[in-house]
Design an enzyme around this catalytic site. Structure first.
Site, PDB file in Angstrom:
ATOM      1  N   TYR A  32       0.818  -1.208   0.000  1.00 20.11           N
ATOM      2  CA  TYR A  32       0.000   0.000   0.000  1.00 20.11           C
ATOM      3  C   TYR A  32       0.851   1.258   0.000  1.00 20.11           C
ATOM      4  O   TYR A  32       2.066   1.195   0.147  1.00 20.11           O
ATOM      5  CB  TYR A  32      -0.953   0.009   1.194  1.00 20.11           C
ATOM      6  CG  TYR A  32      -0.318   0.362   2.531  1.00 20.11           C
ATOM      7  CD1 TYR A  32       0.498  -0.536   3.196  1.00 20.11           C
ATOM      8  CD2 TYR A  32      -0.543   1.604   3.120  1.00 20.11           C
ATOM      9  CE1 TYR A  32       1.073  -0.203   4.424  1.00 20.11           C
ATOM     10  CE2 TYR A  32       0.023   1.941   4.342  1.00 20.11           C
ATOM     11  CZ  TYR A  32       0.833   1.031   4.992  1.00 20.11           C
ATOM     12  OH  TYR A  32       1.400   1.359   6.187  1.00 20.11           O
ATOM     13  N   ARG A  51       8.133   4.264  -4.585  1.00 14.98           N
ATOM     14  CA  ARG A  51       8.174   3.307  -3.462  1.00 14.98           C
ATOM     15  C   ARG A  51       7.146   2.200  -3.673  1.00 14.98           C
ATOM     16  O   ARG A  51       7.426   1.027  -3.376  1.00 14.98           O
ATOM     17  CB  ARG A  51       7.928   4.031  -2.135  1.00 14.98           C
ATOM     18  CG  ARG A  51       8.078   3.116  -0.928  1.00 14.98           C
ATOM     19  CD  ARG A  51       8.040   3.857   0.394  1.00 14.98           C
ATOM     20  NE  ARG A  51       6.738   4.464   0.635  1.00 14.98           N
ATOM     21  CZ  ARG A  51       6.463   5.266   1.663  1.00 14.98           C
ATOM     22  NH1 ARG A  51       7.412   5.563   2.544  1.00 14.98           N
ATOM     23  NH2 ARG A  51       5.261   5.778   1.814  1.00 14.98           N
ATOM     24  N   ARG A  99      -7.797 -20.431  -1.859  1.00 13.49           N
ATOM     25  CA  ARG A  99      -6.767 -20.238  -0.829  1.00 13.49           C
ATOM     26  C   ARG A  99      -5.653 -21.279  -0.939  1.00 13.49           C
ATOM     27  O   ARG A  99      -5.881 -22.475  -0.820  1.00 13.49           O
ATOM     28  CB  ARG A  99      -7.392 -20.316   0.568  1.00 13.49           C
ATOM     29  CG  ARG A  99      -6.387 -19.961   1.652  1.00 13.49           C
ATOM     30  CD  ARG A  99      -6.977 -20.054   3.058  1.00 13.49           C
ATOM     31  NE  ARG A  99      -5.976 -19.651   4.041  1.00 13.49           N
ATOM     32  CZ  ARG A  99      -4.992 -20.430   4.477  1.00 13.49           C
ATOM     33  NH1 ARG A  99      -4.862 -21.657   4.023  1.00 13.49           N
ATOM     34  NH2 ARG A  99      -4.113 -19.975   5.356  1.00 13.49           N
ATOM     35  N   HIS A 101      -1.142 -20.974  -0.257  1.00 11.00           N
ATOM     36  CA  HIS A 101      -0.068 -20.004  -0.009  1.00 11.00           C
ATOM     37  C   HIS A 101       0.679 -19.621  -1.290  1.00 11.00           C
ATOM     38  O   HIS A 101       1.005 -18.458  -1.512  1.00 11.00           O
ATOM     39  CB  HIS A 101       0.942 -20.547   1.008  1.00 11.00           C
ATOM     40  CG  HIS A 101       0.440 -20.514   2.422  1.00 11.00           C
ATOM     41  ND1 HIS A 101      -0.677 -21.204   2.819  1.00 11.00           N
ATOM     42  CD2 HIS A 101       0.910 -19.871   3.515  1.00 11.00           C
ATOM     43  CE1 HIS A 101      -0.879 -20.990   4.112  1.00 11.00           C
ATOM     44  NE2 HIS A 101       0.064 -20.184   4.559  1.00 11.00           N
ATOM     45  N   LYS A 146       6.304  -1.844   2.006  1.00 10.92           N
ATOM     46  CA  LYS A 146       5.114  -1.245   2.618  1.00 10.92           C
ATOM     47  C   LYS A 146       3.956  -2.232   2.463  1.00 10.92           C
ATOM     48  O   LYS A 146       3.068  -2.077   1.625  1.00 10.92           O
ATOM     49  CB  LYS A 146       4.819   0.116   1.988  1.00 10.92           C
ATOM     50  CG  LYS A 146       4.055   1.038   2.930  1.00 10.92           C
ATOM     51  CD  LYS A 146       4.139   2.477   2.499  1.00 10.92           C
ATOM     52  CE  LYS A 146       3.156   3.384   3.194  1.00 10.92           C
ATOM     53  NZ  LYS A 146       3.221   3.459   4.649  1.00 10.92           N
ATOM     54  N   GLU A 178      12.614   2.301  14.062  1.00 13.33           N
ATOM     55  CA  GLU A 178      11.704   3.395  13.679  1.00 13.33           C
ATOM     56  C   GLU A 178      10.590   3.411  14.713  1.00 13.33           C
ATOM     57  O   GLU A 178      10.784   2.941  15.829  1.00 13.33           O
ATOM     58  CB  GLU A 178      11.204   3.193  12.247  1.00 13.33           C
ATOM     59  CG  GLU A 178      10.515   1.867  12.005  1.00 13.33           C
ATOM     60  CD  GLU A 178      10.002   1.679  10.572  1.00 13.33           C
ATOM     61  OE1 GLU A 178       9.863   2.660   9.840  1.00 13.33           O
ATOM     62  OE2 GLU A 178       9.702   0.522  10.225  1.00 13.33           O
ATOM     63  N   LEU A 202      11.025   1.374   7.212  1.00 16.49           N
ATOM     64  CA  LEU A 202      10.373   1.816   5.987  1.00 16.49           C
ATOM     65  C   LEU A 202      11.091   3.077   5.497  1.00 16.49           C
ATOM     66  O   LEU A 202      11.306   3.995   6.293  1.00 16.49           O
ATOM     67  CB  LEU A 202       8.896   2.132   6.240  1.00 16.49           C
ATOM     68  CG  LEU A 202       8.170   2.481   4.936  1.00 16.49           C
ATOM     69  CD1 LEU A 202       7.788   1.195   4.201  1.00 16.49           C
ATOM     70  CD2 LEU A 202       6.948   3.329   5.178  1.00 16.49           C
TER      71      LEU A 202
END
Ligand SMILES: Cc1ncc(COP(=O)(O)O)c(C=O)c1O
Length: 290
Positions: A32, A51, A99, A101, A146, A178, A202
């Site tokens: 995101y 990014r 579903r 993985h 992210k 961070e 990040l």
């Protein structure tokens, strides 16, 4: 009723639907971005999009749009909102599939985008500063992606929320990394210090802006490991993010940072940051008008 963007279409948020088998829902398998928009001018949009491209590459999710397409969608969504200052949130997941993985063979990435009024710190928060608590950074080793899998950050943020604080400052193996949703700067003896970019933090767009501003103003700046004791004895502590901008942390774990008030370097950086924003906005408005 706010307008959102989902897979190629703008629609009221109440009508936006994602299938339950979306891998974002099932696995948190997505990435995101959040872009601040001031007076309808996106701030550092290209840097945010760069990014996003890096996050998608690292997550091995196909990027469904070119840079120009992303730019156009963000601008169109921002133009559809009734408010001027916005936080445009967007996420891309690996798509809908049974579903399992392992990556699905031919899932189409899901793209969702929404915009909310941007809430930056109040004048009072800027003048008074905020409190933080510390915690051990027990997240994974790809904090530079992210990722929407944010349970680690959510649990860490809740520690400070439970204590009535604005942020949780994180230490991994005794060194500053961070905060739960922001980067951290430490001021000591007139020098601005921060951990260098690595897989453990990040790479904040606001971090880069602060570095750029400090460099232009010839303020001493150093990137290095910061031991917990150095952070606890700092003259000033700042957290930075697209929504917090630059915010002074004045107590850490209930103890004052420096003299317990936002320091002179913070006040200078905050002013420079606001000036920088104004300049970028004016230039953006002129470009949009041309
Ligand atoms: C873990 C983490 N670090 C740092 C940041 C700051 O990044 P930016 O300045 O790009 O908002 C964020 C922002 O969401 C974050 O979640």
């Amino acid at each position: 009723m706010s307008t959102v963007y989902l897979n190629g279409k703008f629609m009221p948020i109440e009508e936006a639907r994602v299938p339950v088998l979306d891998r974002g829902f099932i696995f948190g398998d997505g990435v995101y971005e959040l872009v601040p928009v001031y007076s309808r001018v996106p701030f550092r949009l290209d840097e945010h999009l760069a990014r996003l491209e890096r996050s998608l590459d690292a997550a091995r999710i196909r990027n469904p749009h070119s840079r120009a397409e992303w730019r156009a969608i963000v601008l169109e969504l921002a133009a559809k909102q009734p408010f001027e200052d916005q936080g445009v949130y967007f996420q891309v997941t690996r798509g809908v599939a049974k579903r399992d993985h392992a990556f699905p063979k031919d899932a189409v990435p899901t793209v969702f985008m929404m915009s909310n009024p941007l809430s930056t710190p109040s004048q009072e928060a800027v003048e008074r500063g905020a409190s933080a608590v510390s915690a051990v950074d027990d997240r994974w080793l790809h904090c530079d992606i992210k990722s929407i899998s944010l349970i680690g950050n959510v649990l860490l943020r809740q520690i400070s929320a439970d204590a009535g604080g604005a942020e949780t400052i994180l230490f991994r193996n005794g060194k500053l990394s961070e905060a739960s949703a922001s980067n951290v700067f430490v001021i000591k003896g007139g020098v601005i210090l921060s951990p260098a970019k690595s897989n453990l933090i990040l790479p904040g767009i606001t971090y880069d802006v602060v570095v750029e501003i400090a460099t232009a103003a010839k303020l001493p700046l150093e990137f290095r490991d910061l031991a917990e004791a150095e952070v606890r004895s700092a003259d000033e502590l700042w957290v930075t993010s697209s929504s917090k901008e630059v915010l002074a942390i004045v107590t850490l774990d209930g103890k004052p940072v420096g003299n317990g008030k936002p320091g002179p370097m913070f006040r200078q950086m905050h002013r420079l940051y606001q000036d920088f924003k104004q300049k970028v906005m004016r230039a953006g408005k002129e470009r949009q008008a041309a």
